[in-house]
Design a protein around this motif. Structure first.
Motif, short mmCIF file in Angstrom:
data_model
loop_
_atom_site.label_atom_id
_atom_site.label_comp_id
_atom_site.label_asym_id
_atom_site.label_seq_id
_atom_site.Cartn_x
_atom_site.Cartn_y
_atom_site.Cartn_z
N UNK A 1 43.51 -16.52 16.23
CA UNK A 1 43.34 -15.10 16.53
C UNK A 1 44.06 -14.22 15.51
N UNK A 2 45.24 -14.62 15.08
CA UNK A 2 45.99 -13.85 14.10
C UNK A 2 45.24 -13.81 12.77
N UNK A 3 44.68 -14.94 12.36
CA UNK A 3 43.93 -14.99 11.11
C UNK A 3 42.70 -14.09 11.20
N UNK A 4 42.02 -14.13 12.34
CA UNK A 4 40.84 -13.29 12.52
C UNK A 4 41.19 -11.81 12.40
N UNK A 8 39.72 -9.18 9.65
CA UNK A 8 39.00 -7.99 10.09
C UNK A 8 39.59 -6.73 9.47
N UNK A 9 40.92 -6.60 9.49
CA UNK A 9 41.56 -5.42 8.91
C UNK A 9 41.30 -5.37 7.40
N UNK A 10 41.36 -6.52 6.74
CA UNK A 10 41.07 -6.55 5.30
C UNK A 10 39.65 -6.09 5.00
N UNK A 11 38.69 -6.51 5.83
CA UNK A 11 37.31 -6.08 5.62
C UNK A 11 37.15 -4.59 5.89
N UNK A 13 39.44 -2.31 5.34
CA UNK A 13 40.00 -1.61 4.18
C UNK A 13 39.00 -1.63 3.03
N UNK A 14 38.38 -2.76 2.77
CA UNK A 14 37.42 -2.85 1.67
C UNK A 14 36.19 -1.99 1.93
N UNK A 15 35.75 -1.95 3.18
CA UNK A 15 34.57 -1.16 3.52
C UNK A 15 34.83 0.33 3.29
N UNK A 16 36.03 0.81 3.66
CA UNK A 16 36.38 2.20 3.39
C UNK A 16 36.38 2.51 1.90
N UNK A 17 36.88 1.55 1.08
CA UNK A 17 36.88 1.74 -0.37
C UNK A 17 35.46 1.78 -0.91
N UNK A 18 34.57 0.93 -0.37
CA UNK A 18 33.18 0.92 -0.82
C UNK A 18 32.49 2.25 -0.52
N UNK A 19 32.81 2.81 0.60
CA UNK A 19 32.20 4.08 0.99
C UNK A 19 32.89 5.29 0.38
N UNK A 20 34.08 5.12 -0.15
CA UNK A 20 34.82 6.24 -0.70
C UNK A 20 35.39 7.15 0.35
N UNK A 21 35.73 6.60 1.52
CA UNK A 21 36.27 7.39 2.63
C UNK A 21 37.48 6.65 3.19
N UNK A 22 38.31 7.31 4.02
CA UNK A 22 39.38 6.57 4.70
C UNK A 22 38.78 5.45 5.55
N UNK A 71 49.57 -2.77 13.51
CA UNK A 71 50.23 -3.97 14.02
C UNK A 71 49.96 -5.18 13.11
N UNK A 72 48.91 -5.08 12.28
CA UNK A 72 48.54 -6.19 11.39
C UNK A 72 48.99 -5.92 9.97
N UNK A 73 48.74 -4.69 9.46
CA UNK A 73 49.09 -4.34 8.08
C UNK A 73 49.67 -2.94 8.08
N UNK A 74 50.97 -2.80 8.37
CA UNK A 74 51.56 -1.45 8.52
C UNK A 74 51.56 -0.65 7.23
N UNK A 75 51.75 -1.29 6.06
CA UNK A 75 51.80 -0.53 4.80
C UNK A 75 50.44 0.12 4.51
#
Length: 684
Positions: A1-4, A8-11, A13-22, A71-75
């Motif tokens: 569950x932790x790995x999932x 998910x959070x990593x995806x 973040x990448x999706x926001x970068x692809x769209x150019x939005x937060x 809770x997963x990636x605070x920075x």
């Protein structure tokens, strides 16, 4: 569950970068409202993570999703919170519900829309999540300390089951998410000429007050069934209109108008844009640029016309801006029948403190309600001289002149400041504004109606404020989206329905019956009375022969609902041409559809705005069918294709002929003076 969770959070973040939005997508409210102006709620997600298809079509960012991801990636969450704040997501009570970046739900030139709502449970999730980050999972430990949770903790240690169905997302959604600026924005109706025949129209309304504007700048204003200003259907000249704005260069004497009408000055560039919430006319002639925007207030029964004048020369100029409209304040039919008699009951008044012209119609009986019209302007910046006004048409135009070359404009004569009881009432205001070299001037002319003088003056005070246009413009956009959402009509479909309205207001042979049918018909409107059709309103007829063609009738029924919402009166006739049989499935379907439609628009149909009739062709006589086809301004044969195919196929591809260009104003003509008569008690 932790790995999932980390994946998910990593995806995200990448999706926001692809769209150019937060980043941070979850279910939330978005920038669509119902008739009560309540934001709508839906599930959103990231393509590849969510099982729902079409997730890439919406771009809605929810701040509470970032708080959960802390809770997963605070920075990464802290950096994204800063981006959300800079985008306007922070409010006085914490973060707003969402930021909507979907182009089809944004006003013109806006990059995002803030969903200004707060969900208590989303705020609660945010507080608990941030508390877990700061206190190292304190709430989690409290939760797992509960005996009931302890008893079920073993379930978290179960292995992942192997025999499960695997759902794979579509590859194009995961591999190539379109950038937000690559998504196609809503299509606008765009014209580059005012010479189309018939004139191209656009209707704006708040459900009570209606404004129709053509690509040439003419049109009408109505309040319910009362004509506020004078208008006639003139397909060839299109010279009747509401609030012509004349512009005159005080130095050179050159004259323009905010639209092509009424000065008919050919300019270097002419552009017209019709959107669901506004109409915009842009002109450029030599070194002067003029932009006119028209909106209808959703709050009050008022129309606002913002004129922006830009001086592209390297010298200062002074521009005289003069408004003009003929006042009616009576039903259109009464004005058509006897305009001179109708004018006798209109009185005007100028209120100096508010620089507002008032007009009202004296009631002819104690039971007749009185309606007040107010016409005023809000000026951004300074003016030269005092405000001038006029309410007498004869004084404004001059003897022997028409609206194309009024004496008070062409010769630069000051307005006579006439008010009171006049034979031919108009409302006209004039301001002279300085336009610096490379600078611009902005004026907002407002016309409103109210049931009393006190309320008219109260609204006039409100609309004299310089920032009112921006506020009403934003409200008009929101109200337009609410109307479309309520009727479940897309932007493109609304443009299609506006093109149909064009044919209801101006007679156009492209969607009428064949000329031989018009010649063969020998009956008048009274032949429609046995079927409950008065013939007083424009008629649209759709003929359906087969079951598979009923979608065309359904779309025209939605068009009729749209017209009612816009205040356009028309009758719709659904002509069932299917042969007689024991089962009447098609007839039953149409009747049920009409009944459901009437309930959707609020109970019984309003005859003033038109009704819907379902007739069987085999129950009508041949001459009745011919009369119905001849009387229809809009005849749709479902066998010829979809509604949009028929409308687009028959639309004129090129505008009408362009008249000879007139650079200089017409020659000065000495006005014809009336003969001097020796009369007793002559009033001048």
């Amino acid at each position: 569950l932790d790995l999932t969770c980390r994946l998910v959070v990593g995806r995200q973040v990448r999706y926001g970068a692809e769209r150019g939005v937060p980043w941070g997508v979850s279910e939330s409210a978005y920038n669509v409202r119902d008739v009560e102006l309540t934001y709508q709620y839906s599930d959103f997600g990231v393509p590849g993570l969510g099982l729902k298809r079409g997730l890439f079509e919406d771009v809605v960012v929810a701040p509470y999703a970032t708080a959960l991801a802390a809770m997963v990636n605070p920075k990464a969450a802290i950096a994204n919170i800063a981006r959300l704040e800079s985008a306007g997501a922070a409010g006085p009570y914490g973060f707003y519900e969402a930021l909507d970046f979907t182009p089809s739900r944004l006003p013109e030139k806006a990059k995002s829309a803030v969903v200004r709502a707060h969900m208590a449970h989303h705020h609660g999730m945010t507080i608990v999540s941030l508390g877990n980050v700061v206190h190292d999972g304190l709430t989690r430990r409290r939760f797992h300390a509960h005996p009931m949770v302890k008893a079920a903790e073993l379930l978290l240690q179960e292995r992942t089951p192997r025999s499960v169905a695997v759902a794979r997302p579509r590859g194009e959604e995961v591999e190539a998410a379109a950038h937000v600026r690559d998504l196609i924005p809503p299509i606008l109706r765009h014209f580059e000429s005012p010479h189309d025949i018939p004139p191209r129209t656009h209707v704006l309304s708040n459900g009570r007050y209606v404004v129709m504007v053509t690509a040439a700048g003419s049109g009408f204003s109505r309040w319910h069934d009362v004509a506020v200003t004078r208008w006639r259907e003139d397909t060839t000249r299109d010279c009747w209109g509401t609030f012509f704005l004349f512009l005159r260069d005080a130095g050179s004497g050159a004259v323009w108008s905010a639209g092509f009408q009424p000065s008919a000055t050919e300019v270097d560039r002419y552009d017209v844009v019709f959107a669901e919430d506004r109409a915009k006319i842009e002109q450029r002639d030599r070194s002067l640029s003029m932009t006119l925007e028209i909106v209808v207030s959703p709050e009050d029964d008022a129309e606002l016309r913002q004129l922006t004048v830009t001086n592209l020369e390297n010298r200062d100029r002074e521009i005289e801006v003069t408004s003009y409209a003929e006042v009616v304040l009576a039903p259109q039919a009464a004005d058509d029948a006897h305009p001179a008699f109708s004018n006798l009951f209109v009185e005007t008044e100028f209120v100096p403190g508010l620089q507002t012209l008032l007009a009202t119609r004296r009631p002819r009986s104690a039971s007749e309600p009185q309606l007040w019209l107010a016409h005023l302007a809000a000026i951004e910046g300074e003016t030269v001289g005092a405000c001038e006004y006029e309410s007498d048409r004869a004084s404004f135009l001059g003897r022997g002149r028409g609206i194309r070359a009024p004496l008070s404009v062409m010769e630069g004569r000051p307005l006579a400041n006439t008010e009171g009881t006049v034979l031919d009432p108009v409302v006209s205001l004039r301001y002279r504004v300085p336009v610096r070299a490379g600078g611009m001037a902005r004026l907002v002319f407002t016309t409103l109606v109210a049931p009393s003088r006190e309320e008219a003056l109260e609204l006039a005070e409100k609309y004299r404020q310089a920032g009112t246009f921006e506020r009403e413009s934003a409200l008009a956009w929101t109200y337009a989206q609410v109307q479309l959402h309520h009727l479940q009509i897309s932007q493109d479909e609304a443009h299609l329905f506006q093109r149909l309205v064009n044919r209801m207001l101006y007679s156009d042979r492209t969607l009428r019956t064949a000329p031989k049918d018009l010649v063969a018909n020998r009956r008048g409107a009274s032949g429609l009375w046995p079927h409950g059709i008065s013939g007083d309103l424009p008629i649209a007829v759709v003929r359906v022969e087969r079951e598979e063609e009923r979608d065309v009738a359904r779309q025209l029924l939605r068009a009729h609902e749209y017209w009612r919402l816009k205040g356009i009166s028309a009758d719709l006739v659904i002509l069932n041409a299917k042969g007689s049989s024991y089962a009447q499935d098609l007839q039953d379907f149409f009747e049920a559809m009409v009944k459901a439609s009437e309930s959707a628009v609020g109970g019984e149909a309003d005859g003033r705005l038109g009704n819907v009739f379902v007739l069987r062709e085999d129950h009508l006589r041949a001459e009745d069918v011919l009369l119905l086809r001849s009387a229809a301004r809009l005849l749709i044969l479902a066998s010829r294709g979809t509604l949009s195919e028929q409308v687009i196929r028959l639309t004129r591809l090129r505008p009408g002929p362009v008249p000879r260009r007139l650079r200089a104003p017409p020659e000065d003509v000495e006005p014809i003076r009336p003969p001097e008569l020796d009369l007793e008690f002559f009033n001048g």
